[in-house]
Motif scaffolding. Structure first.
Motif, PDB file in Angstrom:
ATOM      1  N   LEU A  65      -6.819  -9.559   1.460  1.00  0.00           N
ATOM      2  CA  LEU A  65      -7.861 -10.418   0.166  1.00  0.00           C
ATOM      3  C   LEU A  65      -7.418 -10.547  -0.776  1.00  0.00           C
ATOM      4  N   PRO A  66      -7.115 -11.344  -1.604  1.00  0.00           N
ATOM      5  CA  PRO A  66      -7.479 -12.103  -3.016  1.00  0.00           C
ATOM      6  C   PRO A  66      -6.443 -11.077  -3.153  1.00  0.00           C
ATOM      7  N   GLY A  67      -5.198 -11.513  -3.571  1.00  0.00           N
ATOM      8  CA  GLY A  67      -4.047 -10.605  -4.836  1.00  0.00           C
ATOM      9  C   GLY A  67      -4.511 -11.088  -6.452  1.00  0.00           C
ATOM     10  N   GLY A  68      -4.091 -10.629  -7.413  1.00  0.00           N
ATOM     11  CA  GLY A  68      -3.448 -10.965  -8.890  1.00  0.00           C
ATOM     12  C   GLY A  68      -4.657  -9.564  -9.555  1.00  0.00           C
ATOM     13  N   ALA A  69      -4.976  -9.964 -10.631  1.00  0.00           N
ATOM     14  CA  ALA A  69      -5.265  -9.614 -11.815  1.00  0.00           C
ATOM     15  C   ALA A  69      -6.965  -8.990 -11.151  1.00  0.00           C
ATOM     16  N   ASN A  70      -8.059  -9.194 -10.559  1.00  0.00           N
ATOM     17  CA  ASN A  70      -9.274  -9.624 -10.281  1.00  0.00           C
ATOM     18  C   ASN A  70      -9.690  -8.149 -10.214  1.00  0.00           C
ATOM     19  N   SER A  71     -10.361  -7.634 -11.006  1.00  0.00           N
ATOM     20  CA  SER A  71     -10.670  -5.671 -10.803  1.00  0.00           C
ATOM     21  C   SER A  71     -11.748  -6.297  -9.625  1.00  0.00           C
ATOM     22  N   PHE A  72     -12.925  -6.711  -9.984  1.00  0.00           N
ATOM     23  CA  PHE A  72     -13.643  -6.887  -8.178  1.00  0.00           C
ATOM     24  C   PHE A  72     -12.800  -6.243  -6.845  1.00  0.00           C
ATOM     25  N   MET A  73     -11.178  -7.654  -6.612  1.00  0.00           N
ATOM     26  CA  MET A  73     -10.949  -7.343  -5.340  1.00  0.00           C
ATOM     27  C   MET A  73     -10.313  -6.185  -5.397  1.00  0.00           C
ATOM     28  N   ARG A  74      -9.428  -5.391  -6.804  1.00  0.00           N
ATOM     29  CA  ARG A  74      -9.127  -4.743  -6.637  1.00  0.00           C
ATOM     30  C   ARG A  74      -9.711  -2.914  -5.799  1.00  0.00           C
ATOM     31  N   ASN A  75     -11.437  -3.335  -6.964  1.00  0.00           N
ATOM     32  CA  ASN A  75     -11.994  -2.608  -5.932  1.00  0.00           C
ATOM     33  C   ASN A  75     -12.596  -1.947  -4.853  1.00  0.00           C
ATOM     34  N   LEU A  76     -12.735  -3.568  -4.551  1.00  0.00           N
ATOM     35  CA  LEU A  76     -12.379  -3.776  -3.018  1.00  0.00           C
ATOM     36  C   LEU A  76     -11.911  -3.149  -2.045  1.00  0.00           C
ATOM     37  N   GLU A  77     -10.445  -3.848  -2.377  1.00  0.00           N
ATOM     38  CA  GLU A  77      -8.931  -3.123  -1.779  1.00  0.00           C
ATOM     39  C   GLU A  77      -9.180  -1.630  -1.497  1.00  0.00           C
ATOM     40  N   ASP A  78      -9.653  -0.898  -3.140  1.00  0.00           N
ATOM     41  CA  ASP A  78      -9.056  -0.099  -2.880  1.00  0.00           C
ATOM     42  C   ASP A  78     -10.625   1.088  -2.181  1.00  0.00           C
ATOM     43  N   ALA A  79     -11.257   0.100  -2.231  1.00  0.00           N
ATOM     44  CA  ALA A  79     -12.684   0.885  -1.425  1.00  0.00           C
ATOM     45  C   ALA A  79     -12.480   0.454   0.513  1.00  0.00           C
ATOM     46  N   VAL A  80     -11.761   0.120   0.917  1.00  0.00           N
ATOM     47  CA  VAL A  80     -11.242  -0.633   1.687  1.00  0.00           C
ATOM     48  C   VAL A  80     -10.620   0.509   1.870  1.00  0.00           C
ATOM     49  N   VAL A  81      -9.460   0.962   0.866  1.00  0.00           N
ATOM     50  CA  VAL A  81      -8.304   1.777   2.347  1.00  0.00           C
ATOM     51  C   VAL A  81      -9.133   3.197   2.373  1.00  0.00           C
ATOM     52  N   SER A  82     -10.027   3.331   0.816  1.00  0.00           N
ATOM     53  CA  SER A  82     -10.941   4.935   1.253  1.00  0.00           C
ATOM     54  C   SER A  82     -11.805   5.074   2.205  1.00  0.00           C
ATOM     55  N   TYR A  83     -11.884   4.043   2.825  1.00  0.00           N
ATOM     56  CA  TYR A  83     -13.085   4.363   3.950  1.00  0.00           C
ATOM     57  C   TYR A  83     -12.577   4.482   5.094  1.00  0.00           C
ATOM     58  N   ALA A  84     -11.451   3.712   5.115  1.00  0.00           N
ATOM     59  CA  ALA A  84     -10.346   3.230   6.414  1.00  0.00           C
ATOM     60  C   ALA A  84      -9.412   5.082   7.013  1.00  0.00           C
ATOM     61  N   LYS A  85      -9.337   6.028   5.831  1.00  0.00           N
ATOM     62  CA  LYS A  85      -8.218   6.730   5.268  1.00  0.00           C
ATOM     63  C   LYS A  85      -8.506   7.604   6.644  1.00  0.00           C
ATOM     64  N   PRO A  86     -10.308   8.164   6.366  1.00  0.00           N
ATOM     65  CA  PRO A  86     -10.630   9.443   8.058  1.00  0.00           C
ATOM     66  C   PRO A  86     -11.149   9.130   9.265  1.00  0.00           C
ATOM     67  N   LEU A  87     -10.370   7.829   9.480  1.00  0.00           N
ATOM     68  CA  LEU A  87     -10.630   7.353  10.960  1.00  0.00           C
ATOM     69  C   LEU A  87      -9.297   7.112  11.431  1.00  0.00           C
ATOM     70  N   ILE A  88      -8.191   6.997  10.121  1.00  0.00           N
ATOM     71  CA  ILE A  88      -6.760   7.048  11.355  1.00  0.00           C
ATOM     72  C   ILE A  88      -7.209   8.149  11.848  1.00  0.00           C
ATOM     73  N   ALA A  89      -7.350   9.145  12.112  1.00  0.00           N
ATOM     74  CA  ALA A  89      -7.611  10.426  12.993  1.00  0.00           C
ATOM     75  C   ALA A  89      -8.780   9.989  14.616  1.00  0.00           C
ATOM     76  N   GLU A  90      -9.059   8.522  14.146  1.00  0.00           N
ATOM     77  CA  GLU A  90     -10.166   8.845  15.018  1.00  0.00           C
ATOM     78  C   GLU A  90      -9.823   7.856  15.957  1.00  0.00           C
ATOM     79  N   GLY A  91      -8.639   7.243  15.578  1.00  0.00           N
ATOM     80  CA  GLY A  91      -7.721   6.473  16.391  1.00  0.00           C
ATOM     81  C   GLY A  91      -7.958   4.412  15.913  1.00  0.00           C
ATOM     82  N   VAL A  92      -8.877   4.485  14.663  1.00  0.00           N
ATOM     83  CA  VAL A  92      -8.612   3.226  14.386  1.00  0.00           C
ATOM     84  C   VAL A  92      -7.017   3.328  12.576  1.00  0.00           C
ATOM     85  N   ASP A  93      -7.129   2.111  12.703  1.00  0.00           N
ATOM     86  CA  ASP A  93      -6.088   1.440  11.612  1.00  0.00           C
ATOM     87  C   ASP A  93      -6.577   0.539  10.998  1.00  0.00           C
TER      88      ASP A  93
END
Length: 340
Positions: free
Chosen positions: A68-96
């Motif tokens: 994802l593009p770095g920098g101060a773009n608020s939308f991209m930072r929201n998207l980054e947070d959303a990816v991390v948040s959605y992926a977190k519970p998948l760790i227990a299912e073998g998905v990183d």
């Protein structure tokens, strides 16, 4: 006699280990020509599967990378947070899921990241595309290795990637044109346009759709050539301030990228603020709507995009059916009256 291994099969077929694994496990995500190369390598080497090793292989973790593009773009930072948040519970299912940032609008930097991916250790990649020759070359290399490639927010030509997750940006631009056409009424004049960079397909498509609607239905409104501010608030402020000071008859403003803090700052330099339409609902654009500093926000939901991208990569890596309708991302319009 030395027994052939899966590494030998990958070397002879000139594909990645993950591709061999997908062929041997009967997954449908491998192109027929690649499947035939792997099967021919298996026959020529006399490769015999080690069932115990195969069972271990099936237990290996699934790994995806998001760029994802770095920098101060608020939308991209929201998207980054959303990816991390959605992926977190998948760790227990073998998905990183690993998220990395790259400089925005930098095709060379993005291509270096794509070329450096360890395709043997990955099951898919998603990234915000910069439509540059070096990026296309890197993606073609990944596709030859049958790594699932998903573009996110900004696209590449459809024959390069497996799937695109994002809004229809032509429609988004047309929506902005319709809104500003209605907001401006019958008064003839010019529309100032602020973009990030037209090398991004999403920005180019939005501007094309915007022009279409003004030409078709609001010919009294003239879209000016976009100011390319690279989603940088300071650049956007300076260039839009100069344009407003040097150009008569501006009756509307369309900001089709980020850097909107600079756009709003530039508006404070003029007495009468024309109708303003921007993209992405952030804490800043919400506040501007409530204060009446802008008139409308066109939104794509970062949480839905994150969820759809991970689900799509999972389906592609496992050779499962991809429900494109379920993963579709729509356009939302927000005024001060319907903020969630």
């Amino acid at each position: 006699m030395t027994r052939s291994t899966i590494h030998d099969v990958a070397r002879v077929a000139n594909v990645s280990l993950s591709t061999v694994d997908r062929v041997l496990n009967g997954r449908n995500s491998v192109r027929q020509s690649t499947r035939e190369k792997v099967e021919e390598a298996v026959r020529s080497l006399g490769y015999v599967r080690n069932t115990a090793a195969a069972n271990l292989s099936r237990q290996r973790r699934t790994r995806f990378v998001f760029l994802l593009p770095g920098g101060a773009n608020s939308f991209m930072r929201n998207l980054e947070d959303a990816v991390v948040s959605y992926a977190k519970p998948l760790i227990a299912e073998g998905v990183d899921v690993v998220v990395r940032t790259v400089p925005a609008f930098d095709g060379a930097a993005l291509s270096r990241e794509l070329n450096a991916l360890d395709t043997d250790a990955l099951d898919g990649v998603a990234f915000v595309a910069v439509d540059a020759p070096e990026v296309r070359d890197a993606v073609q290399m990944l596709r030859r290795k049958d790594l699932p490639v998903v573009t996110l927010v900004s696209d590449l030509p459809p024959d390069l990637r497996a799937h695109f997750i994002g809004i229809d940006n032509i429609w988004a631009g047309r929506t902005a044109g319709r809104l500003l056409g209605r907001f401006c009424g019958a008064t003839p004049g010019k529309i100032a346009v602020v973009a990030g960079a037209l090398m991004m397909q999403d920005h180019a498509a939005r501007y094309a759709g915007f022009r279409q609607v003004l030409t078709e239905d609001f010919p009294h409104l003239e879209p000016l050539p976009p100011i390319e501010a690279r989603d940088d608030a300071q650049l956007a402020e300076g260039r839009l301030t100069d344009l407003l000071a040097s150009t008569d008859g501006i009756v509307g403003i369309y900001s089709l990228g980020a850097g909107n803090r600079g756009v709003v700052a530039a508006l404070k330099t003029i007495r009468s603020v024309p109708p303003v339409v921007v993209h992405e609902l952030t804490e800043h654009s919400r506040d501007w709507l409530l204060k009446g500093e802008i008139d409308a926000v066109i939104r794509q939901d970062p949480a839905r995009e994150a969820r759809s991208a991970v689900r799509t990569l999972l389906a592609l890596s496992l050779g499962k059916h991809l429900n494109k309708d379920e993963n579709r991302v729509g356009i939302e319009i927000f005024l001060r009256d319907n903020l969630p």
